[in-house]
Design a protein around this motif. Structure first.
Motif, PDB file in Angstrom:
ATOM      1  N   UNK A  39       1.311   7.704  16.893  1.00 14.89           N
ATOM      2  CA  UNK A  39       0.143   7.103  17.821  1.00 14.89           C
ATOM      3  C   UNK A  39       0.258   5.625  17.529  1.00 14.89           C
ATOM      4  N   UNK A  40       0.037   4.974  18.757  1.00 12.34           N
ATOM      5  CA  UNK A  40      -0.310   3.254  18.710  1.00 12.34           C
ATOM      6  C   UNK A  40      -1.676   3.017  19.444  1.00 12.34           C
ATOM      7  N   UNK A  41      -2.174   2.203  18.414  1.00 12.11           N
ATOM      8  CA  UNK A  41      -3.449   1.665  18.784  1.00 12.11           C
ATOM      9  C   UNK A  41      -3.399   0.132  18.908  1.00 12.11           C
ATOM     10  N   UNK A  42      -4.200  -0.253  19.752  1.00 16.24           N
ATOM     11  CA  UNK A  42      -4.545  -1.873  19.667  1.00 16.24           C
ATOM     12  C   UNK A  42      -5.507  -2.360  18.914  1.00 16.24           C
ATOM     13  N   UNK A  43      -5.694  -3.598  18.636  1.00 22.60           N
ATOM     14  CA  UNK A  43      -6.612  -4.239  17.742  1.00 22.60           C
ATOM     15  C   UNK A  43      -8.192  -3.662  18.061  1.00 22.60           C
ATOM     16  N   UNK A  44      -8.456  -3.220  19.237  1.00 21.46           N
ATOM     17  CA  UNK A  44      -9.741  -2.716  19.449  1.00 21.46           C
ATOM     18  C   UNK A  44      -9.719  -1.157  19.159  1.00 21.46           C
ATOM     19  N   UNK A  45      -8.833  -0.582  18.817  1.00 23.32           N
ATOM     20  CA  UNK A  45      -8.933   0.895  18.382  1.00 23.32           C
ATOM     21  C   UNK A  45      -8.444   1.858  19.445  1.00 23.32           C
ATOM     22  N   UNK A  74      -2.006  -7.597  17.656  1.00 21.87           N
ATOM     23  CA  UNK A  74      -1.958  -6.748  16.512  1.00 21.87           C
ATOM     24  C   UNK A  74      -2.041  -5.407  16.998  1.00 21.87           C
ATOM     25  N   UNK A  75      -1.053  -4.505  16.520  1.00 18.42           N
ATOM     26  CA  UNK A  75      -1.263  -2.939  16.780  1.00 18.42           C
ATOM     27  C   UNK A  75      -0.968  -2.131  15.431  1.00 18.42           C
ATOM     28  N   UNK A  76      -1.622  -1.043  15.711  1.00 21.20           N
ATOM     29  CA  UNK A  76      -1.304  -0.117  14.402  1.00 21.20           C
ATOM     30  C   UNK A  76      -0.456   1.064  14.935  1.00 21.20           C
ATOM     31  N   UNK A  77       0.384   1.267  14.000  1.00 17.17           N
ATOM     32  CA  UNK A  77       1.194   2.844  14.316  1.00 17.17           C
ATOM     33  C   UNK A  77       0.863   3.816  13.481  1.00 17.17           C
ATOM     34  N   UNK A  78       0.507   4.789  13.790  1.00 14.38           N
ATOM     35  CA  UNK A  78       0.015   6.108  12.954  1.00 14.38           C
ATOM     36  C   UNK A  78       1.258   7.085  13.258  1.00 14.38           C
ATOM     37  N   UNK A  79       1.714   7.536  12.108  1.00 13.19           N
ATOM     38  CA  UNK A  79       2.670   8.577  12.096  1.00 13.19           C
ATOM     39  C   UNK A  79       2.001   9.726  11.401  1.00 13.19           C
TER      40      UNK A  79
END
Length: 93
Positions: A39-45, A74-79
């Motif tokens: 899953x890929x999330x932006x800085x706002x979630x 900025x982005x968050x990657x979740x595996x």
């Protein structure tokens, strides 16, 4: 945090970082993961991309995702799987 989670987290890399064209994600899995997904999330979630990872193997895995549809920031990657959740972040230029 278990040893397995630490090993996966330490090995979850994103390159290049900052990202310009494609996001290259690589990690080493020491066990078979049940229902793995990315899953890929932006800085706002906000969830901006999601995909099942049906072809992961025990050992080294590499995933490439185009970033042309992502805005700078900025982005968050979740595996994640039933066994564990691992995250890392990157900057899109």
């Amino acid at each position: 945090v278990s040893i397995e989670e630490n090993e996966l987290k330490q090995a979850l890399t994103i390159h290049p970082n900052p990202v310009v064209d494609n996001i290259n994600i690589s990690f080493y899995s020491i066990s078979k993961l049940t229902n793995p997904a990315l899953e890929l999330y932006d800085a706002t979630g906000r969830l901006v991309n999601s995909r099942k990872l049906n072809h992961l193997v025990i050992g080294f895995n590499k995933i490439e995702i185009p970033s042309s549809n992502l805005d700078a920031g900025w982005y968050l990657i979740v595996v994640k799987s039933q066994e564990k959740i691992t995250t890392n972040r990157f900057l899109k230029k």
